[in-house]
Scaffold this active site. Structure first.
Site, short mmCIF file in Angstrom:
data_model
loop_
_atom_site.label_atom_id
_atom_site.label_comp_id
_atom_site.label_asym_id
_atom_site.label_seq_id
_atom_site.Cartn_x
_atom_site.Cartn_y
_atom_site.Cartn_z
N GLY A 46 0.87 -1.20 -0.07
CA GLY A 46 -0.11 0.09 0.02
C GLY A 46 0.80 1.27 -0.10
O GLY A 46 2.05 1.53 0.17
N GLN A 51 3.04 10.01 1.85
CA GLN A 51 4.37 9.38 1.70
C GLN A 51 4.99 9.79 0.68
O GLN A 51 6.27 9.72 0.46
CB GLN A 51 4.18 7.75 1.59
CG GLN A 51 3.88 7.09 2.80
CD GLN A 51 3.67 5.73 2.66
OE1 GLN A 51 2.77 5.21 2.20
NE2 GLN A 51 4.77 4.96 3.33
N CYS A 93 7.21 -0.44 7.27
CA CYS A 93 6.66 0.76 6.32
C CYS A 93 7.75 1.00 5.43
O CYS A 93 8.94 1.48 5.96
CB CYS A 93 6.19 1.96 7.31
SG CYS A 93 5.61 3.29 6.47
N LEU A 94 7.27 1.42 4.15
CA LEU A 94 8.27 2.30 3.25
C LEU A 94 8.93 3.39 3.57
O LEU A 94 10.11 3.62 3.21
CB LEU A 94 7.63 2.55 1.86
CG LEU A 94 6.81 1.09 1.44
CD1 LEU A 94 6.22 1.18 0.01
CD2 LEU A 94 8.09 0.02 0.90
N HIS A 135 -3.20 1.00 8.35
CA HIS A 135 -1.95 1.53 8.39
C HIS A 135 -1.80 2.94 7.48
O HIS A 135 -1.35 4.06 7.71
CB HIS A 135 -0.85 0.40 8.13
CG HIS A 135 0.48 0.89 7.69
ND1 HIS A 135 1.45 0.24 8.23
CD2 HIS A 135 0.91 1.72 6.74
CE1 HIS A 135 2.85 0.91 7.74
NE2 HIS A 135 2.24 1.48 6.75
N GLU A 136 -2.58 2.72 6.15
CA GLU A 136 -2.51 3.72 5.16
C GLU A 136 -3.23 4.89 5.78
O GLU A 136 -3.14 5.92 5.63
CB GLU A 136 -3.15 3.15 4.07
CG GLU A 136 -2.41 2.03 3.38
CD GLU A 136 -0.77 2.19 3.22
OE1 GLU A 136 -0.35 3.36 3.30
OE2 GLU A 136 -0.16 1.11 3.15
N HIS A 139 -1.58 6.99 8.11
CA HIS A 139 -0.63 8.04 7.11
C HIS A 139 -1.30 9.25 6.71
O HIS A 139 -0.56 10.33 6.88
CB HIS A 139 -0.12 7.31 5.97
CG HIS A 139 1.25 6.37 5.94
ND1 HIS A 139 2.39 6.91 6.62
CD2 HIS A 139 1.30 5.24 5.43
CE1 HIS A 139 3.15 5.81 6.48
NE2 HIS A 139 2.55 4.68 5.85
O1 GNR Z 1 4.38 -2.93 2.05
C1 GNR Z 1 3.87 -2.83 3.25
N1 GNR Z 1 3.55 -3.99 3.87
C2 GNR Z 1 3.15 -3.77 5.47
C3 GNR Z 1 3.12 -5.01 6.32
C4 GNR Z 1 2.39 -5.00 7.25
C5 GNR Z 1 1.70 -3.87 7.57
C6 GNR Z 1 1.67 -2.97 6.96
C7 GNR Z 1 2.34 -2.98 5.79
S1 GNR Z 1 2.21 -1.62 4.65
C8 GNR Z 1 3.49 -1.26 3.83
C9 GNR Z 1 3.78 -0.27 2.80
C10 GNR Z 1 3.50 0.99 3.34
O2 GNR Z 1 4.45 1.41 4.13
N2 GNR Z 1 2.58 1.72 3.37
O3 GNR Z 1 2.11 2.72 3.93
NI NI Z 2 3.41 2.89 5.52
#
Ligand code: GNR
Ligand code: NI
Length: 179
Positions: A46, A51, A93-94, A135-136, A139
């Protein structure tokens, strides 16, 4: 379509609250396509507009890159309308290089959003999809998963990250643990 730069902690832009999209335009669609390209290249499951330095409430997601019948989510102004249960998931998270941690979140969520055609979408999610949605959307509210772990663990990471940046240490390959 273009590959965009992903902001990394501790970039202060990651802590800002994104604004709702008022009108879905060609620029919105272009941004979504660039975000998808950036997400697949990373690779990640995601990506939130925050980001890539755009403070608009837009998220793209694909939690199953390999599956030909997968759903690619393009979510505009996503809102969690219901959440239930609780689970602990190992998150990465990236924007948080070289670190993963267990995070407690809702087990199941319902999300309402608009797609790029201004059509309302309702998503019922559990497992990784539910975790990734939360999670998204975090952000978009300026929150990272490290804001949901203990202060001790967060401070240890923050210190290690500052040291990495000071010494110019390149992050090791975290990308493979992302998915
Ligand atoms: O690629 C992603 N993998 C992930 C794994 C476990 C919980 C959340 C994520 S999101 C992350 C990509 C990302 O940072 N999205 O904001
Ligand atoms: Ni993330």
């Amino acid at each position: 379509m273009a590959r965009l730069e992903i902001l990394k902690y501790p970039d202060p832009r990651l802590a800002k609250i994104a604004h709702p999209v008022a009108n879905i335009t060609e620029n919105t669609v272009e941004l979504i396509n660039s975000m998808l390209e950036t997400m697949y290249a990373a690779p990640g499951v995601g990506l939130a507009a925050t980001q890539v330095g755009v403070l608009q409430r837009i998220v793209v997601m694909d939690v199953d890159h390999e599956n030909p019948h997968k759903t690619i989510y393009k979510l505009i102004n996503p809102v969690i309308t219901h959440s239930e249960g609780s689970l602990v998931w190992e998150e990465g998270c990236l924007s948080v290089v070289d670190f993963t941690a267990e995070v407690r979140r809702a087990e199941q969520v319902q999300v309402v959003a608009l797609d790029e055609h201004d059509k309302e979408l309702k998503i019922e999610a559990e497992g990784l999809l539910a975790v990734a949605l939360q999670h998204e959307i975090d952000h978009l509210d300026g929150k990272l998963f490290i804001d949901r772990i203990s202060r001790l663990k967060r401070d240890l990471y923050a210190r290690r990250r500052r040291k990495m940046l000071r010494s110019g240490t390149q992050p090791s390959e975290p990308q493979h643990v992302m998915i």
